[in-house]
Design a protein around this motif. Sequence first.
Motif, PDB file in Angstrom:
ATOM      1  N   ASP A   1       0.804  -1.216   0.000  1.00  0.00           N
ATOM      2  CA  ASP A   1       0.000   0.000   0.000  1.00  0.00           C
ATOM      3  C   ASP A   1       0.839   1.269   0.000  1.00  0.00           C
ATOM      4  OD1 ASP A   1      -2.157  -1.671   0.086  1.00  0.00           O
ATOM      5  OD2 ASP A   1      -2.469  -1.479   2.242  1.00  0.00           O
ATOM      6  N   ILE A   2       2.135   1.111   0.186  1.00  0.00           N
ATOM      7  CA  ILE A   2       2.996   2.282   0.255  1.00  0.00           C
ATOM      8  C   ILE A   2       3.266   2.790  -1.157  1.00  0.00           C
ATOM      9  CG2 ILE A   2       5.260   3.146   0.926  1.00  0.00           C
ATOM     10  CD1 ILE A   2       5.276   1.062   3.145  1.00  0.00           C
ATOM     11  N   GLU A   3       3.022   4.057  -1.370  1.00  0.00           N
ATOM     12  CA  GLU A   3       3.259   4.672  -2.670  1.00  0.00           C
ATOM     13  C   GLU A   3       4.600   5.387  -2.625  1.00  0.00           C
ATOM     14  OE1 GLU A   3       1.348   8.222  -5.338  1.00  0.00           O
ATOM     15  OE2 GLU A   3       0.011   7.011  -4.132  1.00  0.00           O
ATOM     16  N   ILE A   4       5.427   5.098  -3.598  1.00  0.00           N
ATOM     17  CA  ILE A   4       6.750   5.708  -3.654  1.00  0.00           C
ATOM     18  C   ILE A   4       6.714   6.843  -4.667  1.00  0.00           C
ATOM     19  CG2 ILE A   4       9.178   5.358  -4.201  1.00  0.00           C
ATOM     20  CD1 ILE A   4       8.808   2.457  -3.316  1.00  0.00           C
ATOM     21  N   VAL A   5       7.169   7.988  -4.246  1.00  0.00           N
ATOM     22  CA  VAL A   5       7.198   9.159  -5.114  1.00  0.00           C
ATOM     23  C   VAL A   5       8.646   9.601  -5.244  1.00  0.00           C
ATOM     24  CG1 VAL A   5       6.426  11.533  -5.391  1.00  0.00           C
ATOM     25  CG2 VAL A   5       4.921   9.864  -4.314  1.00  0.00           C
ATOM     26  N   LEU A   6       9.098   9.737  -6.476  1.00  0.00           N
ATOM     27  CA  LEU A   6      10.449  10.218  -6.729  1.00  0.00           C
ATOM     28  C   LEU A   6      10.385  11.666  -7.192  1.00  0.00           C
ATOM     29  CD1 LEU A   6      11.937   7.178  -8.666  1.00  0.00           C
ATOM     30  CD2 LEU A   6      12.271   7.759  -6.274  1.00  0.00           C
ATOM     31  N   VAL A   7      11.259  12.468  -6.659  1.00  0.00           N
ATOM     32  CA  VAL A   7      11.318  13.869  -7.035  1.00  0.00           C
ATOM     33  C   VAL A   7      12.686  14.117  -7.648  1.00  0.00           C
ATOM     34  CG1 VAL A   7      11.171  16.231  -6.197  1.00  0.00           C
ATOM     35  CG2 VAL A   7       9.775  14.463  -5.139  1.00  0.00           C
ATOM     36  N   ASP A   8      12.687  14.667  -8.874  1.00  0.00           N
ATOM     37  CA  ASP A   8      13.930  14.972  -9.550  1.00  0.00           C
ATOM     38  C   ASP A   8      14.398  16.347  -9.106  1.00  0.00           C
ATOM     39  OD1 ASP A   8      16.108  14.992 -11.200  1.00  0.00           O
ATOM     40  OD2 ASP A   8      14.975  15.521 -12.995  1.00  0.00           O
ATOM     41  N   VAL A   9      15.471  16.355  -8.345  1.00  0.00           N
ATOM     42  CA  VAL A   9      16.014  17.617  -7.851  1.00  0.00           C
ATOM     43  C   VAL A   9      17.420  17.751  -8.410  1.00  0.00           C
ATOM     44  CG1 VAL A   9      16.604  18.943  -5.798  1.00  0.00           C
ATOM     45  CG2 VAL A   9      14.689  17.366  -5.728  1.00  0.00           C
ATOM     46  N   MET A  10      17.616  18.787  -9.201  1.00  0.00           N
ATOM     47  CA  MET A  10      18.908  19.003  -9.822  1.00  0.00           C
ATOM     48  C   MET A  10      19.573  20.210  -9.170  1.00  0.00           C
ATOM     49  SD  MET A  10      19.621  19.419 -13.829  1.00  0.00           S
ATOM     50  CE  MET A  10      20.135  21.087 -14.067  1.00  0.00           C
ATOM     51  N   GLU A  11      20.848  20.101  -8.982  1.00  0.00           N
ATOM     52  CA  GLU A  11      21.578  21.211  -8.385  1.00  0.00           C
ATOM     53  C   GLU A  11      21.670  22.336  -9.407  1.00  0.00           C
ATOM     54  OE1 GLU A  11      25.987  21.989  -6.597  1.00  0.00           O
ATOM     55  OE2 GLU A  11      25.111  19.993  -6.357  1.00  0.00           O
ATOM     56  N   SER A  12      21.325  23.525  -8.979  1.00  0.00           N
ATOM     57  CA  SER A  12      21.411  24.675  -9.879  1.00  0.00           C
ATOM     58  C   SER A  12      22.067  25.825  -9.134  1.00  0.00           C
ATOM     59  CB  SER A  12      20.023  25.080 -10.378  1.00  0.00           C
ATOM     60  OG  SER A  12      19.197  25.401  -9.293  1.00  0.00           O
ATOM     61  N   PRO A  13      22.855  26.612  -9.854  1.00  0.00           N
ATOM     62  CA  PRO A  13      23.556  27.721  -9.185  1.00  0.00           C
ATOM     63  C   PRO A  13      22.575  28.803  -8.734  1.00  0.00           C
ATOM     64  CG  PRO A  13      23.878  27.829 -11.550  1.00  0.00           C
ATOM     65  CD  PRO A  13      23.138  26.549 -11.272  1.00  0.00           C
ATOM     66  N   ILE A  14      22.917  29.433  -7.636  1.00  0.00           N
ATOM     67  CA  ILE A  14      22.098  30.523  -7.111  1.00  0.00           C
ATOM     68  C   ILE A  14      22.643  31.822  -7.664  1.00  0.00           C
ATOM     69  CG2 ILE A  14      21.371  31.723  -5.012  1.00  0.00           C
ATOM     70  CD1 ILE A  14      21.764  29.079  -3.525  1.00  0.00           C
TER      71      ILE A  14
END
Length: 145
Positions: free
Chosen positions: A113-126
């Motif tokens: 029943d556990i739903e896995i969610v992947l989030v694409d987080v890319m490093e970006s310059p500030i």
Amino acid sequence: MTRYEKAKKLKAEDFRQIIGVKRETFEEMVSILREAYAEKHKKRGREAKLTREDQLFLSLKYWRQYVTQLELAFEVEVGEATVHDTIEWVEDMLIKSGKFALPGKKVLLEENDIEIVLVDVMESPIERPKKNKKDTIPGKRNDIP
């Protein structure tokens, strides 16, 4: 009047809300602790200052409200080491009984029943402003002699 005597007078709903477990569960836990204590002190030994009920109250309060052991020691008028030892002993005895154990990590990971969610987080310059000497305001420090 002990905490347990005060708690016995509560309605079932209030008991569960204040203590954190149902009255029947609490009674079952206390009976396990009494048996374990009797086994531990079969031959002899000094009687503990706290009753089994108070030891369970103390442990449940620590687990539920996560107050510091120092606060609990002050509240029940025992040493901080006694509080620590009591909480560990209660936990060990309840787990050892087999009636009060949480499922392990494997069981939780096997849940479908556990739903896995992947989030694409890319490093970006500030983007920050460049530091220049002419952008800063020179000031005089008064604290230097």
